[in-house]
Motif scaffolding. Structure first.
Motif, PDB file in Angstrom:
ATOM      1  N   UNK A 142     -31.181   0.240  11.363  1.00 13.91           N
ATOM      2  CA  UNK A 142     -30.974  -1.199  11.279  1.00 13.91           C
ATOM      3  C   UNK A 142     -29.932  -1.490  10.194  1.00 13.91           C
ATOM      4  N   UNK A 143     -29.343  -2.667  10.189  1.00 13.15           N
ATOM      5  CA  UNK A 143     -28.335  -2.995   9.166  1.00 13.15           C
ATOM      6  C   UNK A 143     -28.896  -2.886   7.756  1.00 13.15           C
ATOM      7  N   UNK A 144     -28.034  -2.439   6.833  1.00  8.31           N
ATOM      8  CA  UNK A 144     -28.392  -2.324   5.415  1.00  8.31           C
ATOM      9  C   UNK A 144     -27.380  -3.124   4.600  1.00  8.31           C
ATOM     10  N   UNK A 145     -27.874  -4.033   3.775  1.00 14.24           N
ATOM     11  CA  UNK A 145     -27.019  -4.753   2.838  1.00 14.24           C
ATOM     12  C   UNK A 145     -27.219  -4.141   1.463  1.00 14.24           C
ATOM     13  N   UNK A 146     -26.186  -3.469   0.953  1.00 20.95           N
ATOM     14  CA  UNK A 146     -26.241  -2.809  -0.351  1.00 20.95           C
ATOM     15  C   UNK A 146     -25.447  -3.644  -1.356  1.00 20.95           C
ATOM     16  N   UNK A 147     -26.074  -3.926  -2.502  1.00 21.19           N
ATOM     17  CA  UNK A 147     -25.492  -4.835  -3.485  1.00 21.19           C
ATOM     18  C   UNK A 147     -25.244  -4.124  -4.799  1.00 21.19           C
ATOM     19  N   UNK A 148     -24.000  -4.152  -5.245  1.00 26.01           N
ATOM     20  CA  UNK A 148     -23.672  -3.634  -6.577  1.00 26.01           C
ATOM     21  C   UNK A 148     -23.724  -4.733  -7.620  1.00 26.01           C
ATOM     22  N   UNK A 149     -23.509  -5.958  -7.175  1.00 24.94           N
ATOM     23  CA  UNK A 149     -23.579  -7.125  -8.050  1.00 24.94           C
ATOM     24  C   UNK A 149     -24.397  -8.199  -7.362  1.00 24.94           C
ATOM     25  N   UNK A 150     -24.633  -9.289  -8.031  1.00 26.08           N
ATOM     26  CA  UNK A 150     -25.395 -10.366  -7.423  1.00 26.08           C
ATOM     27  C   UNK A 150     -24.616 -10.967  -6.257  1.00 26.08           C
ATOM     28  N   UNK A 151     -25.358 -11.491  -5.306  1.00 22.35           N
ATOM     29  CA  UNK A 151     -24.801 -12.017  -4.067  1.00 22.35           C
ATOM     30  C   UNK A 151     -24.658 -13.534  -4.201  1.00 22.35           C
ATOM     31  N   UNK A 152     -23.430 -14.027  -4.125  1.00 22.10           N
ATOM     32  CA  UNK A 152     -23.162 -15.465  -4.215  1.00 22.10           C
ATOM     33  C   UNK A 152     -22.471 -15.905  -2.934  1.00 22.10           C
ATOM     34  N   UNK A 153     -23.217 -16.559  -2.059  1.00 23.07           N
ATOM     35  CA  UNK A 153     -22.654 -16.893  -0.748  1.00 23.07           C
ATOM     36  C   UNK A 153     -21.481 -17.861  -0.856  1.00 23.07           C
ATOM     37  N   UNK A 154     -21.478 -18.724  -1.884  1.00 29.49           N
ATOM     38  CA  UNK A 154     -20.396 -19.691  -2.012  1.00 29.49           C
ATOM     39  C   UNK A 154     -19.086 -19.033  -2.443  1.00 29.49           C
ATOM     40  N   UNK A 155     -19.157 -17.760  -2.883  1.00 28.28           N
ATOM     41  CA  UNK A 155     -17.954 -17.027  -3.267  1.00 28.28           C
ATOM     42  C   UNK A 155     -17.436 -16.125  -2.159  1.00 28.28           C
ATOM     43  N   UNK A 156     -18.124 -16.099  -1.016  1.00 29.92           N
ATOM     44  CA  UNK A 156     -17.704 -15.243   0.098  1.00 29.92           C
ATOM     45  C   UNK A 156     -16.705 -16.013   0.949  1.00 29.92           C
ATOM     46  N   UNK A 157     -15.441 -15.775   0.704  1.00 28.67           N
ATOM     47  CA  UNK A 157     -14.366 -16.438   1.435  1.00 28.67           C
ATOM     48  C   UNK A 157     -13.637 -15.479   2.384  1.00 28.67           C
ATOM     49  N   UNK A 158     -13.661 -14.180   2.044  1.00 19.32           N
ATOM     50  CA  UNK A 158     -12.989 -13.177   2.873  1.00 19.32           C
ATOM     51  C   UNK A 158     -13.939 -12.012   3.131  1.00 19.32           C
TER      52      UNK A 158
END
Length: 332
Positions: A142-158
């Protein structure tokens, strides 16, 4: 992309809290529930040491149950801090020599839609050490979301989608489209042509249909071949709701999803680059220009090799932005 149930591994470190913080964003966008899992590392060394000391203790009856009980309490505390009653699910404590095995086992049997975990755990634990996350990324169905830093959806532009022009790599495009739509972002396709391996693109083709466009390093030809190949992938895989709107300016297009009389359009830029080692170039480009990366964990043998599992693991280890990985359908 349906995300209604997620699994969150944690070792209680500050790094692992990133996944719980990210979960709040996914709850808002996908209305999902989460189970938390902690794996107590099984230590043969500790078991042997206690036996040699002659202490009246048994690891299975005395030590591990107490550790598991304490871990359950800490999971409860984490759940109360980061989740509300509507999103909080089961609290799972396992004892295993390899944390990745327990995570993968529960992910499969629990019918989860995604695993969200930190790319790095605490300094004093192996539970979420990079190797554990990398093994989960490589082997998860299944999909895996791996995070090295905090996830900020408002900063996801690209959102970056690395592609080797194979069907394997294209399988993530519908998911990337949905994520871009959710976060109001655009897409970047990145194709790295490894200098020592450029001729291998020919070997990857099922026919000679794209040979003139793929076999030499001409950016416009490679770009055109990639777009044609993606259009063919949509048609051959019952994805007729997706189409590509080609713009007059090369490398800048739109992917369109049509449902009845309504349509959604996401801008997509295609980047073709020469490189020595593809995964290094992907990491460098992503860290400079992307806010999220979505990629396949495996590719077809004979391609430029940057979609083999080991490369996905190296990208997991060194990427600064969130990485969402998907295992492709083996029929492709």
């Amino acid at each position: 992309m349906k995300i209604s149930k997620v699994l969150i591994p944690t070792d209680f470190s500050e790094n692992s809290k990133k996944a719980l913080k990210a979960l709040r964003i996914f709850i808002d966008h996908f209305d999902c529930k989460a189970d938390l899992i902690h794996v107590v590392p099984l230590s043969a060394y500790l078991n042997d040491s206690i036996s040699k000391l002659g202490l009246p203790l048994d690891m299975g009856d005395d030590i591990y149950p107490k550790i598991a009980e304490d871990a359950k309490k800490r999971l409860q505390s984490f759940s109360e801090e980061y989740l509300d009653k509507n999103s909080s699910g089961n609290l799972i404590v396992e004892i295993d020599r390899k944390a990745s095995n327990s995570i993968l086992h529960h992910a499969e049997k629990g019918n989860y839609d995604m695993i969200i975990m930190s790319a790095r755990g605490g300094d004093a634990t192996d539970f979420l050490h990079g190797s554990t996350t990398e093994k989960v990324v490589r082997n998860s169905k299944i999909p895996v979301l791996a995070l090295s830093n905090e996830f900020h959806y408002d900063k996801i532009k690209t959102i970056l989608v690395p592609t080797d022009i194979s069907d394997f790599s294209f399988e993530v495009v519908p998911v990337a489209f949905e994520m871009a739509n959710k976060f109001n972002a655009s897409l970047n396709f990145l194709n790295i042509v490894e200098l020592y391996n450029s001729g291998m693109f020919m070997e990857s083709m099922h026919s000679q249909e794209y040979s003139g466009k793929i076999n030499s390093f001409n950016k416009e030809n490679l770009y055109s071949g990639l777009m044609e190949r993606l259009e063919k992938f949509f048609k051959e895989n019952a994805l007729d709701q997706f189409s590509i709107k080609r713009n007059e300016e090369p490398f800048y297009d739109e992917i369109v999803k049509t449902s009845g009389t309504e349509s959604i359009s996401i801008p997509v830029r295609t980047v073709i680059k020469k490189g020595m080692v593809a995964h290094d170039d992907i990491i460098d480009y992503a860290n400079d220009y992307a806010d999220m990366v979505i990629m396949s964990t495996h590719g077809r043998t004979g391609l430029s090799r940057f979609f083999l599992g080991s490369t996905a693991e190296k990208i997991t280890r060194n990427l600064e932005s969130p990485l969402l990985t998907l295992k492709p359908d083996p029929k492709h």
